[in-house]
Motif scaffolding. Sequence first.
Motif, short mmCIF file in Angstrom:
data_model
loop_
_atom_site.label_atom_id
_atom_site.label_comp_id
_atom_site.label_asym_id
_atom_site.label_seq_id
_atom_site.Cartn_x
_atom_site.Cartn_y
_atom_site.Cartn_z
N TYR A 1 0.83 -1.21 0.00
CA TYR A 1 0.00 0.00 0.00
C TYR A 1 0.86 1.26 0.00
O TYR A 1 0.54 2.24 -0.69
CB TYR A 1 -0.93 -0.01 1.21
CG TYR A 1 -1.61 -1.35 1.41
CD1 TYR A 1 -2.46 -1.87 0.42
CD2 TYR A 1 -1.38 -2.13 2.54
CE1 TYR A 1 -3.06 -3.11 0.58
CE2 TYR A 1 -1.98 -3.36 2.70
CZ TYR A 1 -2.82 -3.85 1.72
OH TYR A 1 -3.39 -5.08 1.87
N GLY B 1 1.60 4.61 -3.44
CA GLY B 1 1.81 6.04 -3.53
C GLY B 1 3.24 6.41 -3.87
O GLY B 1 3.49 7.36 -4.63
N VAL C 1 -1.28 10.61 -8.56
CA VAL C 1 -1.53 10.04 -7.23
C VAL C 1 -3.00 9.69 -7.06
O VAL C 1 -3.35 8.60 -6.57
CB VAL C 1 -1.08 11.04 -6.13
CG1 VAL C 1 -1.48 10.53 -4.76
CG2 VAL C 1 0.43 11.24 -6.20
N VAL D 1 -4.47 6.01 -6.29
CA VAL D 1 -5.27 5.74 -5.09
C VAL D 1 -6.66 5.23 -5.48
O VAL D 1 -7.18 4.30 -4.86
CB VAL D 1 -5.37 7.01 -4.22
CG1 VAL D 1 -6.34 6.80 -3.07
CG2 VAL D 1 -3.99 7.37 -3.68
N ALA E 1 -8.16 1.65 -4.51
CA ALA E 1 -9.43 1.54 -3.79
C ALA E 1 -10.38 0.58 -4.49
O ALA E 1 -11.05 -0.25 -3.85
CB ALA E 1 -10.06 2.91 -3.64
N THR F 1 -5.96 2.56 1.67
CA THR F 1 -5.89 3.59 0.63
C THR F 1 -5.36 4.91 1.21
O THR F 1 -4.72 5.69 0.51
CB THR F 1 -7.26 3.82 0.00
OG1 THR F 1 -8.23 4.08 1.03
CG2 THR F 1 -7.70 2.60 -0.80
N ALA G 1 -1.68 4.82 0.97
CA ALA G 1 -1.24 5.14 -0.40
C ALA G 1 -1.31 6.63 -0.67
O ALA G 1 -0.42 7.21 -1.30
CB ALA G 1 -2.10 4.37 -1.41
N LEU G 2 -2.36 7.28 -0.18
CA LEU G 2 -2.50 8.72 -0.39
C LEU G 2 -1.40 9.48 0.34
O LEU G 2 -0.83 10.44 -0.20
CB LEU G 2 -3.88 9.18 0.09
CG LEU G 2 -4.23 10.64 -0.16
CD1 LEU G 2 -4.21 10.96 -1.66
CD2 LEU G 2 -5.60 10.97 0.43
N GLY H 1 1.79 9.00 -1.43
CA GLY H 1 1.73 9.75 -2.68
C GLY H 1 2.05 11.21 -2.47
O GLY H 1 2.73 11.83 -3.28
#
Length: 658
Positions: A50, A54, A77, A81, A85, A149, A152-153, A156
Amino acid sequence: MRFRPLPVRSTVRLRRPVDIWHKPALSGVVALGVPDLVLLGLGRLDLVLYTSAGAMCALYAHGLPYAARARTLPWVVLGMVASLAVALTAASLVTSAAVLVVLASLLAAVHKMVCDAARIGPPGNLILTFIAASAFFVPQRPAEVLPHTGLALATGAFAWLVCMAPALVRPRGPERIATARALEAAAGLLRAWADAGAAPPAGGAEPAQVTEPAGATHARHATAAAVNAAWHALFLVPARTAEAVAARAGLERLLVRAESALGGVPRDATAQADRLGGWARELRSGHPLPDVALTTAEAEELAGVAWEFGVALEPGMALRAGGGEPRPRTAGGRRAGQSAVDPSGLRRPAPGRPRGVRAVVGRLRPGSPLLPIGARVAVGCVLAGWVSMAVGVGHPYWAVVTAASIYQANTTLSWQRAFQRTLGNLLGLALFTALLPVFHTGHLAMIVLALAFQLGAEAMISRNYWLGSVCVTPMALLLTEFGRPLAAGTLIADRWLDTVVGAAVGLVCCVLVTNRRASDRIDRALEQVAEAGAAASRLLADGPAAPSGSAGEHTGAHATGEQRADADGPGAAREGALGTDGGDRPDGADGAGWAREAGWAREALAGALVELREAVEVAAGEWWQRALPGERIARAEQQGHRTLAVLVRRLAAPALAA
């Protein structure tokens, strides 16, 4: 109809590495390494997939100026994401592996079409598809989707900071590199003429009046593409301060010098090529912008055009509208008494053209040649995943990724990519097997090796895809193994089967799902070249004439304002007439207006020629289609480059002296 055999030679040939390979390589290592070490300290390496989603966004947009990069990377990004998701939600709700393969394949098709439409550049859709396809087969609970998620954000956002950090050291590095590439391409064109021993155009002769050496054709196309790309890069650079205006004006002056190679070959082509190459090296090294003041010979050569613009021109002097005595340039390259924050002297992109999201949506309209490519990806990935499951692979995401990765612009390139992918993956699996004892020494060793593979992949993939895949394969296996390790024998056997199945099935689907719209793209490109050429010809007829040798010896055919309005047609957006009283010399303001519109015409014509050449190369690689209109293409390119050459000569003279 014709059948095109698939090439075998040159598929594994090594090329020169891309000049900025180290930029995405180092950004990727930092963006991946910091989160990995944090997770190692927390004992949560099961979350590496995960955070990698990002962090991998740091590989994108390194060719863009920083202002444009700051706007582009958030879209990358968000796309990553959103894909993650969707994949994690499906993994938490769907239990059928066959259905997951279908969903992963459809998402892979979307990645391919959107990335191609956005022209995002390397690594394209591959990273998005790899992360999303892997996530479809990761055990997941619905309650975990949001925090995963969110990781990941967050990474990112960190990747955005990593990619923007070099702006603190070299804030104008990307546009300098783009200009350097144009200078190097122009130098290559001049050397191609010199090496061929052909006599360059003499005096005021246009280059199209001289037979072009065979070796110069490719160099001319490369120069036109590099110059066009550099202009688009400069158009993305804001000029809001005195320093920014001066820096961009200096780059534009250099780019005009590169562009002038398309307008004619000087008598001392080799010396000029050496000069352009020297300027390119200075730009890449970060030195101050080179001094490109006019020599006496250059001033005399440009004097005719300078007169048409109502200015006086001498060596070391700058153009000034309205005649009179010229004012010397200051050290910064601008005229004495002129405000450095006046951006009116900078070229601007043509107004009214769709850009950003509108341009991407426009390239995906019904009838787009990207739609058959998307169909290839969807069908090929579904069949590859299902065949992989049929031969006993429990998590066939690698087959989906392999099939998605081989689809290029046409069948020929897809065949080459399939061969390269298979060779590189199998060698990468052998490398992974050899390093298994090192992996077993601990998680820190796995992280260090994964980062080393990331660096090696970026260093070698531009030389040839198969060479980069040797590093990509073990790195990808390590990223997926942090969270759910498998027995080494099972892992290697599954990836070997997935690679062969994905490449074979994907290539078969590529051959069966032909892109018949590739030829239609040529027809549209030919229309664009004809329209842009006609518009440029009208401007050339209305505007100042090229010099015919010495100062004052020139011919001009200036139409009246009413005649030009009729030629332009209704609705044409022109800012002022160019001539006065049936052909008098244009004043300074009108000359600037002509130059602005001529710059837009140059942009449109150069872009249309680049698009035509790209469309021809794409269509030429399709194995089964209607015959290409070779004579029509050659005639359009010849006439288009002739018009572009004349336009460049008219634009380059005053711009070089400004």
